[in-house]
Design a protein around this motif. Structure first.
Motif, PDB file in Angstrom:
ATOM      1  N   ARG A   1      -9.566 -24.647  -8.054  1.00  0.00           N
ATOM      2  CA  ARG A   1     -10.218 -25.960  -8.147  1.00  0.00           C
ATOM      3  C   ARG A   1     -10.007 -26.831  -6.917  1.00  0.00           C
ATOM      4  N   GLU A   2      -9.081 -26.442  -6.025  1.00  0.00           N
ATOM      5  CA  GLU A   2      -8.888 -27.169  -4.772  1.00  0.00           C
ATOM      6  C   GLU A   2      -9.688 -26.539  -3.633  1.00  0.00           C
ATOM      7  N   GLY A   3     -10.469 -25.500  -3.951  1.00  0.00           N
ATOM      8  CA  GLY A   3     -11.285 -24.836  -2.948  1.00  0.00           C
ATOM      9  C   GLY A   3     -10.538 -23.792  -2.138  1.00  0.00           C
ATOM     10  N   ILE A   4      -9.363 -23.392  -2.601  1.00  0.00           N
ATOM     11  CA  ILE A   4      -8.546 -22.411  -1.883  1.00  0.00           C
ATOM     12  C   ILE A   4      -8.850 -21.017  -2.411  1.00  0.00           C
ATOM     13  N   ARG A   5      -9.130 -20.097  -1.499  1.00  0.00           N
ATOM     14  CA  ARG A   5      -9.433 -18.717  -1.875  1.00  0.00           C
ATOM     15  C   ARG A   5      -8.132 -17.974  -2.222  1.00  0.00           C
ATOM     16  N   ASN A   6      -8.158 -17.263  -3.349  1.00  0.00           N
ATOM     17  CA  ASN A   6      -7.027 -16.485  -3.849  1.00  0.00           C
ATOM     18  C   ASN A   6      -7.444 -15.029  -4.024  1.00  0.00           C
ATOM     19  N   VAL A   7      -6.582 -14.104  -3.650  1.00  0.00           N
ATOM     20  CA  VAL A   7      -6.791 -12.700  -3.989  1.00  0.00           C
ATOM     21  C   VAL A   7      -5.914 -12.408  -5.200  1.00  0.00           C
ATOM     22  N   VAL A   8      -6.463 -11.638  -6.134  1.00  0.00           N
ATOM     23  CA  VAL A   8      -5.758 -11.335  -7.368  1.00  0.00           C
ATOM     24  C   VAL A   8      -5.715  -9.833  -7.553  1.00  0.00           C
ATOM     25  N   GLN A   9      -4.525  -9.339  -7.863  1.00  0.00           N
ATOM     26  CA  GLN A   9      -4.385  -7.922  -8.196  1.00  0.00           C
ATOM     27  C   GLN A   9      -3.912  -7.835  -9.639  1.00  0.00           C
ATOM     28  N   ALA A  10      -4.645  -7.098 -10.461  1.00  0.00           N
ATOM     29  CA  ALA A  10      -4.279  -6.891 -11.861  1.00  0.00           C
ATOM     30  C   ALA A  10      -3.696  -5.493 -12.008  1.00  0.00           C
ATOM     31  N   ILE A  11      -2.537  -5.413 -12.658  1.00  0.00           N
ATOM     32  CA  ILE A  11      -1.826  -4.139 -12.764  1.00  0.00           C
ATOM     33  C   ILE A  11      -1.606  -3.812 -14.234  1.00  0.00           C
ATOM     34  N   ARG A  12      -1.920  -2.579 -14.615  1.00  0.00           N
ATOM     35  CA  ARG A  12      -1.770  -2.142 -16.003  1.00  0.00           C
ATOM     36  C   ARG A  12      -0.656  -1.110 -16.115  1.00  0.00           C
ATOM     37  N   TYR A  13       0.539  -1.476 -15.753  1.00  0.00           N
ATOM     38  CA  TYR A  13       1.687  -0.580 -15.867  1.00  0.00           C
ATOM     39  C   TYR A  13       2.438  -0.864 -17.159  1.00  0.00           C
ATOM     40  N   ILE A  14       3.081   0.154 -17.687  1.00  0.00           N
ATOM     41  CA  ILE A  14       4.009  -0.031 -18.805  1.00  0.00           C
ATOM     42  C   ILE A  14       5.396  -0.308 -18.234  1.00  0.00           C
ATOM     43  N   ASP A  15       5.744   0.416 -17.171  1.00  0.00           N
ATOM     44  CA  ASP A  15       7.041   0.226 -16.517  1.00  0.00           C
ATOM     45  C   ASP A  15       7.005  -1.027 -15.645  1.00  0.00           C
ATOM     46  N   PRO A  16       8.176  -1.578 -15.328  1.00  0.00           N
ATOM     47  CA  PRO A  16       8.222  -2.771 -14.466  1.00  0.00           C
ATOM     48  C   PRO A  16       7.504  -2.538 -13.131  1.00  0.00           C
ATOM     49  N   VAL A  17       6.864  -3.583 -12.653  1.00  0.00           N
ATOM     50  CA  VAL A  17       6.073  -3.537 -11.420  1.00  0.00           C
ATOM     51  C   VAL A  17       7.004  -3.725 -10.222  1.00  0.00           C
TER      52      VAL A  17
ATOM     53  N   CYS B   1      -3.866  -7.706   1.916  1.00  0.00           N
ATOM     54  CA  CYS B   1      -5.324  -7.862   1.882  1.00  0.00           C
ATOM     55  C   CYS B   1      -5.764  -9.315   2.044  1.00  0.00           C
ATOM     56  N   MET B   2      -4.843 -10.247   2.100  1.00  0.00           N
ATOM     57  CA  MET B   2      -5.206 -11.661   2.209  1.00  0.00           C
ATOM     58  C   MET B   2      -6.055 -11.935   3.451  1.00  0.00           C
ATOM     59  N   ARG B   3      -5.705 -11.354   4.570  1.00  0.00           N
ATOM     60  CA  ARG B   3      -6.481 -11.598   5.796  1.00  0.00           C
ATOM     61  C   ARG B   3      -7.874 -11.009   5.697  1.00  0.00           C
ATOM     62  N   TYR B   4      -7.978  -9.827   5.095  1.00  0.00           N
ATOM     63  CA  TYR B   4      -9.285  -9.188   4.954  1.00  0.00           C
ATOM     64  C   TYR B   4     -10.246 -10.089   4.186  1.00  0.00           C
ATOM     65  N   TYR B   5      -9.760 -10.699   3.101  1.00  0.00           N
ATOM     66  CA  TYR B   5     -10.599 -11.565   2.270  1.00  0.00           C
ATOM     67  C   TYR B   5     -10.531 -13.039   2.679  1.00  0.00           C
ATOM     68  N   ARG B   6      -9.807 -13.325   3.750  1.00  0.00           N
ATOM     69  CA  ARG B   6      -9.643 -14.701   4.244  1.00  0.00           C
ATOM     70  C   ARG B   6      -9.116 -15.628   3.149  1.00  0.00           C
ATOM     71  N   ALA B   7      -8.107 -15.131   2.439  1.00  0.00           N
ATOM     72  CA  ALA B   7      -7.492 -15.897   1.350  1.00  0.00           C
ATOM     73  C   ALA B   7      -6.213 -16.577   1.837  1.00  0.00           C
ATOM     74  N   LYS B   8      -5.882 -17.671   1.181  1.00  0.00           N
ATOM     75  CA  LYS B   8      -4.659 -18.397   1.522  1.00  0.00           C
ATOM     76  C   LYS B   8      -3.561 -18.178   0.489  1.00  0.00           C
ATOM     77  N   LYS B   9      -3.926 -17.650  -0.686  1.00  0.00           N
ATOM     78  CA  LYS B   9      -2.950 -17.403  -1.747  1.00  0.00           C
ATOM     79  C   LYS B   9      -3.186 -16.038  -2.364  1.00  0.00           C
ATOM     80  N   ALA B  10      -2.112 -15.510  -2.972  1.00  0.00           N
ATOM     81  CA  ALA B  10      -2.193 -14.211  -3.636  1.00  0.00           C
ATOM     82  C   ALA B  10      -1.507 -14.299  -4.999  1.00  0.00           C
ATOM     83  N   ILE B  11      -2.084 -13.583  -5.970  1.00  0.00           N
ATOM     84  CA  ILE B  11      -1.558 -13.557  -7.330  1.00  0.00           C
ATOM     85  C   ILE B  11      -1.523 -12.111  -7.803  1.00  0.00           C
TER      86      ILE B  11
END
Length: 123
Positions: free
Chosen positions: A18-34, A45-55
């Motif tokens: 909502r502040e106009g900041i691009r975020n890259v998000v990775q969703a992981i479906r592991y049972i074991d700890p990540v 991958c943040m630079r590739y997508y020109r993102a300022k935050k990652a989740i």
């Protein structure tokens, strides 16, 4: 924007908050700890997508090294308990709460190994 499958460069979704900041998000479906590879992938991958935050969103818990690296790289981690809380917010029609859980700042660790072990490096 959804990324293109196997060639996603470490991001499953690219969103603008909502502040106009691009975020890259990775969703992981592991049972074991990540582990730290999730942080390495999404951060790289943040630079590739020109993102300022990652989740990273995971149904499982995160390992301690993963949480540490995420703190140093300022990557937001959302685990199962966060997802359950977001679902509860949706059920209460608390859209603001859902956004706040996602968009609040990540846990930040300012001290890196070099700073912690500077005496060992000098010797």
């Amino acid at each position: 924007m959804e990324t293109s499958g196997a060639r996603d460069f470490g991001a499953d979704i690219v969103v603008t908050d909502r502040e106009g900041i691009r975020n890259v998000v990775q969703a992981i479906r592991y049972i074991d700890p990540v582990g730290i590879s999730a942080i390495q992938e999404v951060f790289s991958c943040m630079r590739y997508y020109r993102a300022k935050k990652a989740i990273v969103i995971a149904f499982a818990k995160f390992t301690e090294p993963c949480e540490t690296l995420a703190g140093i790289k300022h990557v937001k981690l959302l685990d199962r308990s966060d997802l359950v809380a977001k679902i509860d917010d949706f059920k209460r029609d608390d859209i603001q709460g859902v956004r706040d859980r996602t968009e609040t700042e990540s846990r930040i660790i300012f001290e890196s190994w070099n700073e912690t072990n500077s005496e060992m490096i000098i010797q």
